[in-house]
Design a protein around this motif. Structure first.
Motif, short mmCIF file in Angstrom:
data_model
loop_
_atom_site.label_atom_id
_atom_site.label_comp_id
_atom_site.label_asym_id
_atom_site.label_seq_id
_atom_site.Cartn_x
_atom_site.Cartn_y
_atom_site.Cartn_z
N ARG A 1 0.76 -1.24 0.08
CA ARG A 1 -0.03 -0.09 0.08
C ARG A 1 0.89 1.32 0.17
NH1 ARG A 1 -1.91 -0.28 5.11
NH2 ARG A 1 -2.22 1.53 4.85
N LYS A 2 0.35 2.33 -0.27
CA LYS A 2 1.14 3.62 -0.47
C LYS A 2 1.34 4.11 0.95
CE LYS A 2 1.25 8.09 -2.66
NZ LYS A 2 0.55 9.17 -3.50
N GLY A 3 2.54 4.36 1.28
CA GLY A 3 2.83 4.82 2.66
C GLY A 3 3.18 3.60 3.68
N ALA A 4 3.07 2.27 3.13
CA ALA A 4 3.55 1.11 3.88
C ALA A 4 4.78 0.73 3.60
CB ALA A 4 2.49 0.01 3.68
N GLY A 5 5.29 -0.07 4.58
CA GLY A 5 6.72 -0.78 4.38
C GLY A 5 7.92 0.10 5.05
N ARG A 6 7.44 1.05 5.85
CA ARG A 6 8.42 2.03 6.33
C ARG A 6 9.72 1.17 7.35
NH1 ARG A 6 4.31 5.76 7.51
NH2 ARG A 6 3.72 4.66 9.61
N THR A 7 9.06 0.09 8.02
CA THR A 7 10.27 -0.67 8.97
C THR A 7 11.14 -1.65 7.65
OG1 THR A 7 8.62 -2.44 9.24
CG2 THR A 7 9.10 -0.71 10.93
N LEU A 8 10.41 -2.00 6.74
CA LEU A 8 11.13 -3.01 5.67
C LEU A 8 11.96 -1.94 4.95
CD1 LEU A 8 10.89 -5.44 3.94
CD2 LEU A 8 9.79 -4.04 2.18
N LYS A 9 11.76 -0.83 4.64
CA LYS A 9 12.74 0.23 4.06
C LYS A 9 13.93 0.81 4.95
CE LYS A 9 9.11 1.48 0.89
NZ LYS A 9 8.13 2.40 0.84
N GLN A 10 13.73 0.70 6.38
CA GLN A 10 14.66 0.72 7.32
C GLN A 10 15.71 -0.19 7.50
OE1 GLN A 10 12.52 2.43 10.35
NE2 GLN A 10 11.95 4.38 9.23
#
Length: 401
Positions: free
Chosen positions: A9-18
């Motif tokens: 989803r748009k805006g999701a995956g913040r921890t993945l990208k960190q």
């Protein structure tokens, strides 16, 4: 290998990208293509940007566990061999003794959902995720082959995939031999201390390897000392204290099986005269010892995780505050307190604050000797929060004078 594509989803995956290893069910916008749960899938951001490959399981809230950040990389036998070899080479580099150590630590070794511990010439496997379960035997075979090249012969492999979390993955709990049966009572040596490890019926994989260097750090304070070791399990801190030359050590645990194993380990090291074990609830025992006016040179608190979820943190804080408060009261003025938390949810800041409150409540001043975490065979992967779980303090406890 599936060519199905999971789009966030748009805006999701913040921890993945960190640097995090997981994609949760509520972060997924769509799944396109055919696949079975356990298959490797492609992962794309909301705008189609490739984020890597991981294995999918719709039964789990952790719907995708990442295996690689490169969408062009095939997750095949060569890939698994590379991951396993990297894990083994890392242990050989960072550990001063690999006779017994954690060889694979799940996400922190980029092999999500699987743990492999080495106890002398035996491997113990814990597989907790559907996708990695398919590679389990391959991983074991590669490890055995790599160790054989280093002159280490593995005589047997035991599986301890009996944790409840497997049911959340839609899997049955499993326990038993992988390959030929063998004697599951294994003798190991750690820090010069001998132990019998019960890989079949002991807690988790049979022995807690993560405290190896913390046990050594506390041992040097115990020469000639009177020591109380709380939540002793199979006696590891107590026996390190005994080997270091403690005058007398009392180890306490609520598990009769644990205490029986601890006594057996004391006998194995010839320490029965100086290291005793009692089966009691620590929360009941500490106030009684205080009433009796008992004092110790060193008190060690190594409790099980008081919380395994965010919802029970308040209750856990109360438990940690209580045992630390009681422990401090039992330390002689100028003596030492070793205290730890192995709960990922009890983070370092909260644990530190809780100890501080306990010290304030009993009018003790704490002089920090050192702060430690888990041994480096349990690496902490930044971005994978749950890989950092063990917080370990050593304090000198000073009174008001």
């Amino acid at each position: 290998m599936s060519n199905a594509v999971v789009t966030l989803r748009k805006g999701a995956g913040r921890t993945l990208k960190q640097g995090g290893p997981w994609i949760y069910d509520n972060e997924i916008e769509s799944i396109m293509g055919s696949f079975e749960d356990g298959d490797i899938v492609l992962v794309h951001d909301f705008d189609g940007y490739p984020l890597g490959r991981g294995f999918i399981n719709r039964n789990s809230k952790l719907t995708v566990r990442m295996m690689t950040r490169n969408c062009d990389t095939e997750v095949d036998e060569a890939f698994i061999h590379m991951r396993v070899q990297n894990a083994w080479e890392y242990r050989k580099k960072v550990m001063d003794d690999i006779s017994s150590c954690r060889v694979i630590f799940g996400e922190a070794d980029f092999l999500p959902g699987i743990v492999v511990d080495k106890f002398a010439d035996v491997l113990v496997v814990e597989s907790l995720a559907l996708g990695i379960d398919r590679f389990k035997v391959m991983i074991v075979d590669i490890l055995k082959e790599l160790m054989e090249k280093d002159g280490i012969h593995i005589r047997g492999v035991y599986e301890r995939s009996d944790a409840k979390v497997r049911e959340q993955e839609g899997m049955e709990r499993r326990k038993g031999f992988i390959g030929e049966p063998f004697d599951t009572k294994v003798e190991i040596v750690e820090n010069g201390v001998r132990y019998y490890v019960d890989v079949k019926d002991g807690q988790k994989t049979g022995f807690f390897l993560d405290q190896k260097y913390n046990r050594r750090a506390v041992a040097k304070l115990c020469k000639g000392a009177r020591v109380l070791d709380c939540f002793t399990h199979t006696g590891s801190f107590a026996l390190n204290a005994g080997i270091a030359g403690a005058k007398h050590v009392t180890g306490v645990d609520a598990s009769e099986l644990g205490v029986a194993q601890a006594r057996e380990n004391a006998a194995l090291n010839g320490l029965e005269d100086r290291v005793e074990f009692i089966c009691e609830d620590v929360f009941d025992l500490l106030p009684r010892l205080e009433k009796q006016g008992e004092k110790y040179d060193v008190v060690i608190l190594d409790p099980p995780a008081f919380t395994k979820s965010r919802s029970s943190i308040k209750k856990a804080v109360k438990g940690y505050r209580e045992i630390n408060l009681r422990g401090m009261k039992l330390v002689k003025d100028g003596g030492y307190l070793a205290t730890c938390s192995c709960s990922h949810f009890m983070d370092q800041e909260l644990f530190t604050k809780t100890i501080g409150q306990a010290a304030q409540n009993v009018h003790k001043r704490l002089r920090q000797v050192e702060f430690r975490t888990q041994a480096p065979d349990h690496p902490i992967l930044w971005g994978a929060g749950d890989s950092y779980y063990l917080k370990f303090y050593v304090f000198q406890v000073c009174g008001e004078k």
